[in-house]
Design a protein around this motif. Structure first.
Motif, PDB file in Angstrom:
ATOM      1  N   ARG A  44      34.946 -37.687  43.127  1.00  0.00           N
ATOM      2  CA  ARG A  44      36.115 -38.369  42.299  1.00  0.00           C
ATOM      3  C   ARG A  44      36.616 -39.719  42.747  1.00  0.00           C
ATOM      4  NH1 ARG A  44      36.868 -33.087  40.771  1.00  0.00           N
ATOM      5  NH2 ARG A  44      38.615 -33.297  42.728  1.00  0.00           N
ATOM      6  N   ALA A  45      36.226 -39.895  44.500  1.00  0.00           N
ATOM      7  CA  ALA A  45      36.716 -40.646  45.444  1.00  0.00           C
ATOM      8  C   ALA A  45      36.317 -41.554  44.616  1.00  0.00           C
ATOM      9  CB  ALA A  45      37.010 -39.978  47.081  1.00  0.00           C
ATOM     10  N   GLU A  46      34.626 -41.836  45.051  1.00  0.00           N
ATOM     11  CA  GLU A  46      33.846 -42.943  44.854  1.00  0.00           C
ATOM     12  C   GLU A  46      34.678 -43.543  43.327  1.00  0.00           C
ATOM     13  OE1 GLU A  46      29.715 -43.016  44.273  1.00  0.00           O
ATOM     14  OE2 GLU A  46      30.061 -44.731  44.685  1.00  0.00           O
ATOM     15  N   ARG A  47      34.741 -42.858  42.428  1.00  0.00           N
ATOM     16  CA  ARG A  47      35.697 -43.369  40.948  1.00  0.00           C
ATOM     17  C   ARG A  47      36.304 -44.022  41.593  1.00  0.00           C
ATOM     18  NH1 ARG A  47      31.401 -43.625  38.696  1.00  0.00           N
ATOM     19  NH2 ARG A  47      32.811 -44.862  36.765  1.00  0.00           N
ATOM     20  N   PHE A  48      37.636 -43.019  41.965  1.00  0.00           N
ATOM     21  CA  PHE A  48      38.892 -43.853  42.487  1.00  0.00           C
ATOM     22  C   PHE A  48      39.274 -44.890  43.136  1.00  0.00           C
ATOM     23  CE2 PHE A  48      42.425 -44.340  45.141  1.00  0.00           C
ATOM     24  CZ  PHE A  48      43.514 -44.270  44.247  1.00  0.00           C
ATOM     25  N   ALA A 100      52.058 -61.156  33.170  1.00  0.00           N
ATOM     26  CA  ALA A 100      50.410 -60.577  32.751  1.00  0.00           C
ATOM     27  C   ALA A 100      50.941 -59.666  33.856  1.00  0.00           C
ATOM     28  CB  ALA A 100      49.531 -62.361  32.999  1.00  0.00           C
ATOM     29  N   THR A 101      49.563 -59.014  33.852  1.00  0.00           N
ATOM     30  CA  THR A 101      48.681 -57.846  34.921  1.00  0.00           C
ATOM     31  C   THR A 101      48.809 -58.417  36.642  1.00  0.00           C
ATOM     32  OG1 THR A 101      46.769 -57.787  34.345  1.00  0.00           O
ATOM     33  CG2 THR A 101      48.533 -56.565  32.668  1.00  0.00           C
ATOM     34  N   PRO A 102      48.696 -58.325  36.770  1.00  0.00           N
ATOM     35  CA  PRO A 102      47.379 -58.672  38.312  1.00  0.00           C
ATOM     36  C   PRO A 102      46.274 -59.430  37.847  1.00  0.00           C
ATOM     37  CG  PRO A 102      48.891 -57.389  39.518  1.00  0.00           C
ATOM     38  CD  PRO A 102      49.448 -56.963  37.551  1.00  0.00           C
ATOM     39  N   PRO A 103      45.664 -60.376  38.493  1.00  0.00           N
ATOM     40  CA  PRO A 103      44.109 -60.167  38.080  1.00  0.00           C
ATOM     41  C   PRO A 103      42.749 -58.852  38.112  1.00  0.00           C
ATOM     42  CG  PRO A 103      44.419 -61.603  39.459  1.00  0.00           C
ATOM     43  CD  PRO A 103      46.053 -60.853  39.387  1.00  0.00           C
ATOM     44  N   ARG A 104      42.187 -58.252  37.270  1.00  0.00           N
ATOM     45  CA  ARG A 104      41.598 -57.388  36.883  1.00  0.00           C
ATOM     46  C   ARG A 104      40.035 -57.477  37.302  1.00  0.00           C
ATOM     47  NH1 ARG A 104      46.016 -54.187  37.668  1.00  0.00           N
ATOM     48  NH2 ARG A 104      47.201 -53.417  35.891  1.00  0.00           N
ATOM     49  N   SER A 105      39.417 -56.574  37.494  1.00  0.00           N
ATOM     50  CA  SER A 105      38.134 -57.441  38.186  1.00  0.00           C
ATOM     51  C   SER A 105      37.102 -56.819  37.114  1.00  0.00           C
ATOM     52  CB  SER A 105      37.385 -57.064  39.815  1.00  0.00           C
ATOM     53  OG  SER A 105      36.127 -57.645  39.330  1.00  0.00           O
ATOM     54  N   SER A 106      36.182 -57.294  35.888  1.00  0.00           N
ATOM     55  CA  SER A 106      35.136 -56.264  35.215  1.00  0.00           C
ATOM     56  C   SER A 106      34.135 -56.703  35.373  1.00  0.00           C
ATOM     57  CB  SER A 106      36.340 -55.788  33.684  1.00  0.00           C
ATOM     58  OG  SER A 106      36.537 -57.983  33.642  1.00  0.00           O
ATOM     59  N   PHE A 107      34.426 -58.039  35.599  1.00  0.00           N
ATOM     60  CA  PHE A 107      32.254 -58.768  35.753  1.00  0.00           C
ATOM     61  C   PHE A 107      32.247 -59.919  37.068  1.00  0.00           C
ATOM     62  CE2 PHE A 107      30.825 -62.575  33.249  1.00  0.00           C
ATOM     63  CZ  PHE A 107      29.509 -61.556  32.706  1.00  0.00           C
ATOM     64  N   GLY A 124      36.406 -50.003  26.501  1.00  0.00           N
ATOM     65  CA  GLY A 124      35.948 -48.276  28.094  1.00  0.00           C
ATOM     66  C   GLY A 124      35.988 -48.786  28.710  1.00  0.00           C
ATOM     67  N   VAL A 125      36.208 -50.060  29.498  1.00  0.00           N
ATOM     68  CA  VAL A 125      35.554 -50.280  30.981  1.00  0.00           C
ATOM     69  C   VAL A 125      36.679 -50.105  31.858  1.00  0.00           C
ATOM     70  CG1 VAL A 125      34.675 -52.173  32.497  1.00  0.00           C
ATOM     71  CG2 VAL A 125      34.131 -51.914  29.920  1.00  0.00           C
ATOM     72  N   CYS A 126      38.200 -50.581  31.506  1.00  0.00           N
ATOM     73  CA  CYS A 126      38.935 -50.740  32.368  1.00  0.00           C
ATOM     74  C   CYS A 126      39.635 -49.035  32.965  1.00  0.00           C
ATOM     75  CB  CYS A 126      39.882 -51.559  32.283  1.00  0.00           C
ATOM     76  SG  CYS A 126      41.580 -50.977  30.770  1.00  0.00           S
ATOM     77  N   GLY A 127      40.242 -48.207  31.530  1.00  0.00           N
ATOM     78  CA  GLY A 127      40.194 -47.167  32.306  1.00  0.00           C
ATOM     79  C   GLY A 127      41.353 -46.911  32.066  1.00  0.00           C
ATOM     80  N   GLU A 128      42.375 -48.362  31.734  1.00  0.00           N
ATOM     81  CA  GLU A 128      44.146 -48.128  31.302  1.00  0.00           C
ATOM     82  C   GLU A 128      44.503 -46.744  30.714  1.00  0.00           C
ATOM     83  OE1 GLU A 128      46.926 -50.414  33.232  1.00  0.00           O
ATOM     84  OE2 GLU A 128      44.834 -50.571  33.877  1.00  0.00           O
ATOM     85  N   VAL A 182      35.732 -34.156  23.015  1.00  0.00           N
ATOM     86  CA  VAL A 182      35.270 -35.242  22.374  1.00  0.00           C
ATOM     87  C   VAL A 182      33.842 -36.413  22.303  1.00  0.00           C
ATOM     88  CG1 VAL A 182      36.245 -37.676  23.870  1.00  0.00           C
ATOM     89  CG2 VAL A 182      37.911 -35.774  24.153  1.00  0.00           C
ATOM     90  N   GLU A 183      33.743 -36.936  21.348  1.00  0.00           N
ATOM     91  CA  GLU A 183      32.687 -38.409  21.489  1.00  0.00           C
ATOM     92  C   GLU A 183      32.603 -39.278  22.362  1.00  0.00           C
ATOM     93  OE1 GLU A 183      30.877 -39.016  18.097  1.00  0.00           O
ATOM     94  OE2 GLU A 183      30.322 -41.492  18.743  1.00  0.00           O
ATOM     95  N   HIS A 184      32.786 -39.087  23.737  1.00  0.00           N
ATOM     96  CA  HIS A 184      33.096 -40.323  24.650  1.00  0.00           C
ATOM     97  C   HIS A 184      31.751 -41.620  24.867  1.00  0.00           C
ATOM     98  CE1 HIS A 184      35.993 -37.982  27.410  1.00  0.00           C
ATOM     99  NE2 HIS A 184      34.586 -36.569  26.627  1.00  0.00           N
ATOM    100  N   ARG A 185      32.545 -42.446  24.983  1.00  0.00           N
ATOM    101  CA  ARG A 185      31.929 -44.107  23.989  1.00  0.00           C
ATOM    102  C   ARG A 185      32.378 -44.970  26.238  1.00  0.00           C
ATOM    103  NH1 ARG A 185      32.618 -45.137  17.821  1.00  0.00           N
ATOM    104  NH2 ARG A 185      31.777 -43.227  17.011  1.00  0.00           N
ATOM    105  N   ASP A 186      33.215 -44.694  26.524  1.00  0.00           N
ATOM    106  CA  ASP A 186      33.776 -45.307  27.702  1.00  0.00           C
ATOM    107  C   ASP A 186      32.459 -45.380  28.581  1.00  0.00           C
ATOM    108  OD1 ASP A 186      34.229 -42.366  28.533  1.00  0.00           O
ATOM    109  OD2 ASP A 186      34.105 -43.241  29.864  1.00  0.00           O
ATOM    110  N   THR A 187      32.530 -46.233  29.424  1.00  0.00           N
ATOM    111  CA  THR A 187      31.523 -46.316  30.376  1.00  0.00           C
ATOM    112  C   THR A 187      32.795 -46.026  31.893  1.00  0.00           C
ATOM    113  OG1 THR A 187      32.201 -48.912  30.333  1.00  0.00           O
ATOM    114  CG2 THR A 187      29.815 -48.333  30.067  1.00  0.00           C
ATOM    115  N   VAL A 188      33.578 -45.416  32.112  1.00  0.00           N
ATOM    116  CA  VAL A 188      34.111 -45.489  33.084  1.00  0.00           C
ATOM    117  C   VAL A 188      34.775 -43.945  33.322  1.00  0.00           C
ATOM    118  CG1 VAL A 188      36.599 -45.121  31.642  1.00  0.00           C
ATOM    119  CG2 VAL A 188      36.986 -46.379  33.891  1.00  0.00           C
ATOM    120  N   LEU A 189      34.876 -43.201  33.000  1.00  0.00           N
ATOM    121  CA  LEU A 189      34.724 -41.815  33.463  1.00  0.00           C
ATOM    122  C   LEU A 189      33.654 -41.040  33.916  1.00  0.00           C
ATOM    123  CD1 LEU A 189      36.570 -40.700  30.674  1.00  0.00           C
ATOM    124  CD2 LEU A 189      37.713 -41.260  32.484  1.00  0.00           C
ATOM    125  N   GLY A 190      33.367 -40.496  34.823  1.00  0.00           N
ATOM    126  CA  GLY A 190      32.614 -40.208  35.378  1.00  0.00           C
ATOM    127  C   GLY A 190      32.517 -38.805  34.830  1.00  0.00           C
TER     128      GLY A 190
END
Lengths: 330, 145, 319
Positions: A194-198, C101-108, C272-276, C286-294
């Motif tokens: 979890r810490a790594e994901r965070f 605007a939000t501060p910069p977010r890195s996704s790429f 489904g990338v940023c987790g916001e 739930v049918e999960h389609r995101d790439t952010v949650l472990g």
């Protein structure tokens, strides 16, 4: 009675009577009150023995260059870490350190250490040493840079002279999961997942902190595997005569910064040893530390190498609570 | 090296350490694979430095040899940017000898798994742990008093 | 949130507006490929990539790492007349206007260990690619740029040419794209990574070409700028705090349905990338389609923007 500075500013790590491994992260730079005072308004620690601490790690690094590692691909991240550290120091101690210039050419002045340097951002040849080594020489904290790629963190660079029973040179290049493989049990493993994901999800520029703790003999911060011959035999023999003077609570103030320019994670470890005698001057701390040591899960106790030292410290702390006032002072 | 032939499985650079490994590699390899045999695992880095600039992305790397030697090939490949998924090892033995990295002086030597050993360089008594570094191709030797 | 002011606007090509934003003093640094979430209506944010500061000597001064202590943020935004309104609002901005605007977010971000970077841009997808190219040019990294361009509608083509020189290859005709990708990816040196920003078709074509050339998935990176619709079977979401029930139609995402119902929910990337927008789920599969949650986080959480209730399920949210 005034509380001595090392106690007043001590980041006592145990808020409860029991302890289990957790991520326990909180926002960095926020002051936290304790029974004896407060800590945490700054991220970089400058204590009364700041200069000695800096000289001590210089000496170790000078003698053993393997206390520093930097993968070639960590160049940009190392500059990122260096600029963050120097800017942070200048912001927290404007009278003692300044970073000037807003273009490529910058001037760094650290009056406390008598350091003056001019460099060109991104130009390695403009510095007398690797940017991360340069920055690490300006602060007390050990520094580690973790690269963020392939949905994982990787130990890309660092200068560490006060590791607690690990070795930077062995851990270099490992993923976050590999680094934490020795943790005890599935629950602790999930905590680190979890810490790594965070950490992967932090936004550029965000800074968090957590506390870690253990017990050690003497106040030497360098308990690296590299230095094992210096501390290992004594720890194994455990010939403690006066626990109040010889056994220390080792608190690690760990900062986790998502670096703004590269998205790498800067991991800072500040080591703060405090003798049990000092701990015992704050009754709340002594009680909680004793209670935590008495109730520690076997796996956690083994992981922290407290199977023998823990009961010894707990017993001494309990005895102080019943001893006449003033007996605990050291 | 030409770009990979897209019709079949990925092409492989097979690095075998020792004669026995070379024979084992020759037996298992396809015509499209490149096989290189080296005398010692210490030569893996040199061979990779010569071979990799001639390859394209898409090639896989295989280390063949004793468990310790195959791990050393993998370590050299990872250090040169290979991703974990791109490197495989074909160990020739049943892995009772591993490369041990001394936690004190960082010398690497071979030892039995789960054993106590003395570091041949600094003499420290080491417990051979199961903490493995893929980039060193070695497990940690934890100093013991 | 950052309080910013529009310093300048320009129209680099038909249908694209470039906006220069300033704050009080230097703005937060950002990694290559980062974006800011620009607020175009109260609580509504659209992510737009940050491009390097243009200068007479090229898109970025070669003497400072791109993204470090910027005085200005530069965005280039394609007009989407049929969009929700974000791009129309940006195209109406004038110098002096205030935006948040939000501060910069890195996704790429680029992968630091790569020996060579193949950058592929289609249409307005040129914006993060430009930032990557400027970064590699500064740090001396090996890179090449493939630009898929319809005549007259790609902004920053000249900036890219200035940065990449003969490392820039272009396809102006759709039929030329497969050969361009094939040549680049089959011939890419050992330890290359490929990054695509463009329409879903281009991203899919790059991924397919890379796969045929035996690239492993971890070497293939993409940032879609057209949101793939998060559609599926209709379901009902129950909001625990208010007890309300929100019906989610087949052709909309849970987030869309919440918007329609006037329920405030955080969001940014909508991919489904940023987790916001990750929200606690009290009940329902739930049918999960995101790439952010472990995996362990998926137990009890969902990304509202792309994930849906499993077929036949109702989800109860802590909203």
């Amino acid at each position: 009675m005034t509380v001595p500075e090392d106690v007043a500013s001590y980041p006592f790590p145990l808020p409860h009577d029991t302890y289990r491994i957790s991520a326990n992260v909180e926002e960095a730079g926020v002051e936290r009150a304790t029974e004896a005072g407060a800590w945490g308004s700054t991220m970089l620690h400058v204590g009364p023995d700041h200069a000695e601490a800096i000289v001590r790690r210089r000496t170790i690094f000078g003698r053993e260059p393997r206390r520093f590692v930097a993968a070639p691909h960590a160049r940009a991240a190392s500059w990122d870490a260096m600029l963050w550290l120097l800017e942070r120091m200048a912001r927290e101690r404007p009278g003692e350190a300044q970073l000037e210039g807003d273009g490529a050419r910058r001037r760094w002045r650290n009056h406390r250490l008598g350091v003056e340097a001019e460099f060109v951002v991104g130009d390695d040849a403009s510095l007398p040493e690797h940017p991360l080594a340069f920055a690490a020489a300006q602060v007390e904290e050990d520094v580690v840079v973790l690269g963020d790629r392939g949905d994982a963190l990787w130990l890309d660079a660092g200068l560490v002279t006060a590791a607690s029973v690990w070795s930077l040179a062995f851990d270099a290049g490992m993923s976050f999961a590999e680094l934490h493989r020795p943790v005890p049990g599935d629950e602790a493993r999930r905590v680190f997942e979890r810490a790594e994901r965070f950490l992967l999800r932090l936004h550029p520029g965000e800074a968090w902190r957590r506390l870690n703790w253990g017990l050690q003999l003497d106040d030497e911060a360098d308990l690296s595997l590299d230095a094992f011959p210096a501390w290992g035999p004594r720890r194994a023999a455990l010939d403690v005569v006066d626990p109040g003077r010889e056994v220390f609570l080792r608190t690690e103030v760990q900062h986790l910064v998502k670096l703004p320019l590269t998205g790498s994670v800067l991991f800072l470890i500040g080591v703060r040893p405090l003798s049990l005698g000092r701990v015992a001057t704050v009754p709340g701390w002594a009680g909680r530390l004793a209670s935590v040591l008495e109730t520690l899960a076997p796996g956690t106790s083994a992981y922290k190498e407290l199977d023998t030292l823990g009961p010894l410290a707990a017993e001494w702390l309990r005895r102080q609570a019943h001893a006449p006032a003033g007996a605990a002072a050291t | 090296m030409p770009g990979p032939d897209v019709s079949g499985p990925p092409p492989r650079l097979v690095l075998a350490v020792g004669e026995r490994a070379g024979a084992a590699a020759a037996e298992r390899c396809a015509a499209r694979d490149r096989v290189r045999v080296v005398v010692s695992a210490d030569d893996a880095a040199t061979v990779l430095d010569a071979e990799l600039p001639r390859l394209t992305t898409g090639w896989r790397i295989v280390g063949v040899g004793t468990t310790a030697d195959a791990a050393a090939v993998r370590a050299a490949a990872l250090a040169r940017g290979a991703l974990g998924e791109e490197v495989t090892v074909w160990p020739l033995d049943d892995s009772w000898r591993v490369r041990v990295h001394c936690g004190v002086c960082h010398h690497q030597g071979e030892s039995r798994r789960d054993a106590l050993a003395a570091c041949p360089a600094c003499g420290t008594a080491l417990a051979v742990s199961d903490q493995e570094s893929r980039v060193h191709g070695a497990v940690l030797g934890v100093p013991r008093a | 949130m950052l309080e910013l002011r529009v310093a300048d606007v320009a129209t680099p090509c038909a249908g694209v507006r470039s906006v220069t934003l300033v704050g009080d003093g230097p703005l937060p640094s950002y990694p290559p490929g980062a974006h800011v979430g620009l607020e175009w209506a109260p609580g509504r944010l659209n992510p737009y990539s940050l491009t390097p500061t243009p200068s007479p000597r090229g898109p970025t001064p070669r003497d400072l790492p791109p993204g470090l202590d910027p005085e200005e943020y530069h965005l280039s935004i394609a007009l989407r007349p049929d969009g929700e309104g974000g791009s129309r609002r940006v195209h109406a901005l004038a110098p002096g206007d205030r935006v948040r605007a939000t501060p910069p977010r890195s996704s790429f971000p680029p992968v630091g260990t790569a020996a060579h970077h193949v950058l592929v841009a289609g249409g307005i997808g040129v914006t993060p690619v430009l930032a990557h190219a400027a970064w590699h040019a500064f740090w001396g990294n090996s890179f090449e740029v493939l630009l898929v361009q319809r005549p007259g509608v790609t902004p920053h083509a000249a900036d890219l040419r200035a940065l990449a020189g003969d490392r820039l290859a272009r396809a102006t005709d759709r039929t030329a794209v497969p050969a361009l990708l094939d040549e680049a990816l089959r011939g890419a040196p050992w330890n290359s990574h490929v990054y695509t920003c463009g329409p879903p078709g281009l991203i899919a074509a790059v991924a397919a070409t890379a796969r045929r050339a035996h690239w492993v998935a971890d070497r293939v990176h993409a940032e879609p700028f057209v949101h793939a619709p998060a559609t599926g079977t209709p379901f009902t979401a129950v909001l625990r705090r208010s007890g309300r029930e929100v019906a989610v139609g087949a052709g909309e995402s849970l987030l869309d349905a919440l918007d329609r119902a006037g329920v405030a929910a955080p969001r940014l990337c909508r991919q489904g990338v940023c987790g916001e927008c990750v929200t606690e789920v009290a009940a329902g599969r739930v049918e999960h389609r995101d790439t952010v949650l472990g995996d362990d986080e998926r137990d009890g959480h969902m990304a509202l923007c792309v994930s849906r209730a499993a077929v036949g399920e109702t989800v109860e949210l802590q909203l």
